[in-house]
Design an enzyme around this catalytic site. Structure first.
Site, PDB file in Angstrom:
ATOM      1  N   TYR A 145     101.281  52.702  43.737  1.00 28.43           N
ATOM      2  CA  TYR A 145     101.802  53.837  42.955  1.00 28.43           C
ATOM      3  C   TYR A 145     103.329  53.934  43.100  1.00 28.43           C
ATOM      4  O   TYR A 145     104.054  54.125  42.125  1.00 28.43           O
ATOM      5  CB  TYR A 145     101.108  55.095  43.471  1.00 28.43           C
ATOM      6  CG  TYR A 145     101.377  56.375  42.725  1.00 28.43           C
ATOM      7  CD1 TYR A 145     100.744  56.641  41.506  1.00 28.43           C
ATOM      8  CD2 TYR A 145     102.223  57.349  43.254  1.00 28.43           C
ATOM      9  CE1 TYR A 145     100.963  57.840  40.847  1.00 28.43           C
ATOM     10  CE2 TYR A 145     102.444  58.544  42.603  1.00 28.43           C
ATOM     11  CZ  TYR A 145     101.817  58.791  41.392  1.00 28.43           C
ATOM     12  OH  TYR A 145     102.035  59.979  40.745  1.00 28.43           O
ATOM     13  N   LYS A 149     106.017  53.606  40.106  1.00 28.54           N
ATOM     14  CA  LYS A 149     106.919  54.712  39.772  1.00 28.54           C
ATOM     15  C   LYS A 149     108.390  54.297  39.965  1.00 28.54           C
ATOM     16  O   LYS A 149     109.261  54.696  39.192  1.00 28.54           O
ATOM     17  CB  LYS A 149     106.581  55.949  40.605  1.00 28.54           C
ATOM     18  CG  LYS A 149     105.183  56.537  40.300  1.00 28.54           C
ATOM     19  CD  LYS A 149     105.043  56.951  38.851  1.00 28.54           C
ATOM     20  CE  LYS A 149     103.801  57.790  38.596  1.00 28.54           C
ATOM     21  NZ  LYS A 149     103.660  58.175  37.181  1.00 28.54           N
TER      22      LYS A 149
HETATM   23  P1  NAI Z   1      95.924  63.986  35.855  1.00 28.27           P
HETATM   24  O1  NAI Z   1      95.053  63.009  36.562  1.00 28.27           O
HETATM   25  O2  NAI Z   1      95.547  65.441  35.883  1.00 28.27           O
HETATM   26  O3  NAI Z   1      96.140  63.564  34.341  1.00 28.27           O
HETATM   27  C1  NAI Z   1      96.439  62.240  34.017  1.00 28.27           C
HETATM   28  C2  NAI Z   1      96.360  62.074  32.514  1.00 28.27           C
HETATM   29  O4  NAI Z   1      96.520  60.679  32.228  1.00 28.27           O
HETATM   30  C3  NAI Z   1      95.024  62.486  31.944  1.00 28.27           C
HETATM   31  O5  NAI Z   1      95.227  63.022  30.650  1.00 28.27           O
HETATM   32  C4  NAI Z   1      94.279  61.163  31.852  1.00 28.27           C
HETATM   33  O6  NAI Z   1      93.250  61.169  30.891  1.00 28.27           O
HETATM   34  C5  NAI Z   1      95.415  60.251  31.437  1.00 28.27           C
HETATM   35  N1  NAI Z   1      95.130  58.848  31.706  1.00 28.27           N
HETATM   36  C6  NAI Z   1      94.884  58.263  32.901  1.00 28.27           C
HETATM   37  N2  NAI Z   1      94.619  56.957  32.717  1.00 28.27           N
HETATM   38  C7  NAI Z   1      94.715  56.709  31.392  1.00 28.27           C
HETATM   39  C8  NAI Z   1      94.546  55.576  30.575  1.00 28.27           C
HETATM   40  N3  NAI Z   1      94.211  54.386  31.082  1.00 28.27           N
HETATM   41  N4  NAI Z   1      94.734  55.686  29.229  1.00 28.27           N
HETATM   42  C9  NAI Z   1      95.073  56.880  28.687  1.00 28.27           C
HETATM   43  N5  NAI Z   1      95.230  58.008  29.400  1.00 28.27           N
HETATM   44  C10 NAI Z   1      95.054  57.921  30.731  1.00 28.27           C
HETATM   45  O7  NAI Z   1      97.364  63.779  36.475  1.00 28.27           O
HETATM   46  P2  NAI Z   1      98.655  64.711  36.549  1.00 28.27           P
HETATM   47  O8  NAI Z   1      98.736  65.251  37.919  1.00 28.27           O
HETATM   48  O9  NAI Z   1      98.727  65.630  35.387  1.00 28.27           O
HETATM   49  O10 NAI Z   1      99.790  63.595  36.452  1.00 28.27           O
HETATM   50  C11 NAI Z   1     100.473  63.278  35.260  1.00 28.27           C
HETATM   51  C12 NAI Z   1     101.595  62.320  35.591  1.00 28.27           C
HETATM   52  O11 NAI Z   1     102.442  62.917  36.562  1.00 28.27           O
HETATM   53  C13 NAI Z   1     101.118  60.997  36.193  1.00 28.27           C
HETATM   54  O12 NAI Z   1     101.922  59.954  35.732  1.00 28.27           O
HETATM   55  C14 NAI Z   1     101.325  61.212  37.676  1.00 28.27           C
HETATM   56  O13 NAI Z   1     101.503  59.997  38.347  1.00 28.27           O
HETATM   57  C15 NAI Z   1     102.581  62.051  37.664  1.00 28.27           C
HETATM   58  N6  NAI Z   1     102.781  62.822  38.876  1.00 28.27           N
HETATM   59  C16 NAI Z   1     101.910  63.815  39.263  1.00 28.27           C
HETATM   60  C17 NAI Z   1     102.140  64.535  40.421  1.00 28.27           C
HETATM   61  C18 NAI Z   1     101.246  65.630  40.885  1.00 28.27           C
HETATM   62  O14 NAI Z   1     101.498  66.175  41.973  1.00 28.27           O
HETATM   63  N7  NAI Z   1     100.215  66.026  40.143  1.00 28.27           N
HETATM   64  C19 NAI Z   1     103.292  64.242  41.278  1.00 28.27           C
HETATM   65  C20 NAI Z   1     104.141  63.200  40.783  1.00 28.27           C
HETATM   66  C21 NAI Z   1     103.881  62.528  39.625  1.00 28.27           C
END
Ligand code: NAI
Length: 237
Positions: A145, A149
């Protein structure tokens, strides 16, 4: 906007709807995207759905080209879809490394490449890639990851240099601990410990990432490019 079905992606999509953008919601499941679309339209915005696995580069590029041609322009691209496959490096499989790189990094490369042409043609573009503080400082158990990133930062800075003269900006938002399904999966004790050491003394909300995305995607952010905007309640300060 990829990964728009929930969490940070949903919050950004809803904010963009309020900002007056026509939002194209992309993720793997139609039903969850439809509920986001309905929320945006009920609030007076415009949105439509495209189902796509961002791990499938050909399909992803095809959707972006189709959207640009159907809507006649493409002003903003947000690469937000992301997954984790955590494990200490000694035990991390090649498959877990490759899966995370494919979904979190390669997809952004493919989407940016596909979006670059219509954006350059329109002499306007805002690319916002959702990174992580893990890509800035690393994190035990997240070699895959963190690499993905950090890779997004290199990709984004390069895009800023290649596309800057065409009116296209590219930036990264690096969130810290944000309350979403992704962090729900972490043990409560780990979250409590992390929050204790944060200057903000709380986890962030998806809407707080959306506020940053709204700025970077705005016309007013024309002179901000190639930057990593850390939104982490002071985690890395
Ligand atoms: P989440 O798991 O709640 O949502 C992820 C989204 O990406 C969902 O809509 C899912 O369906 C979609 N997704 C995943 N794999 C996919 C694929 N192969 N094709 C199409 N869509 C796909 O995650 P969250 O927490 O909302 O994270 C969103 C972004 O923010 C990610 O890139 C994550 O790495 C980043 N992030 C999140 C943090 C956190 O604390 N929640 C911290 C730092 C970064």
């Amino acid at each position: 906007m990829t990964g728009a079905s929930r969490g940070i992606g949903r919050a950004i999509a809803e904010q963009f709807g309020r900002d007056g953008h026509r939002v194209v919601l992309l993720s793997r499941t139609a039903s969850s995207l439809e509920s986001v679309r309905d929320a945006i339209t009920e609030a007076g915005g415009g949105a439509e759905v495209r189902v796509c696995d961002v791990g499938d580069g050909e399909a992803l590029a095809g959707v972006i080209e189709e959207v640009a041609s159907t809507l006649g322009r493409l002003d903003i691209l947000v690469n937000n879809a992301g997954i984790t496959r955590d494990g200490l490096i000694m035990r991390m499989s090649d498959e877990d490394f490759d899966d995370v790189i494919r979904v979190n990094l390669r997809s952004a490369f493919v989407a940016c490449r596909a979006a670059a042409r219509p954006m350059m043609r329109g002499k306007y573009g805002r690319i916002v890639n959702i990174g992580s503080v893990t890509g800035v400082v690393g994190n035990s158990g997240q070699a895959n990851y963190a690499a993905a990133k950090a890779g997004l930062t290199g990709l984004t800075k390069t895009l800023a240099k290649e596309l800057g003269s065409k009116g296209v900006t590219a930036n990264v938002i690096a969130p810290g601990f944000i309350e979403t399904d992704m962090t729900d999966a972490l043990p409560q004790s780990m979250k409590d410990e992390a929050v204790k050491s944060l200057p903000a003394r709380r986890m962030g909300r998806p809407e707080e990432i959306a506020a940053a995305a709204s700025f970077l995607a705005s016309e007013g952010a024309a002179y901000v490019t190639g930057q990593v905007l850390v939104v982490d309640g002071g985690l890395t300060c």
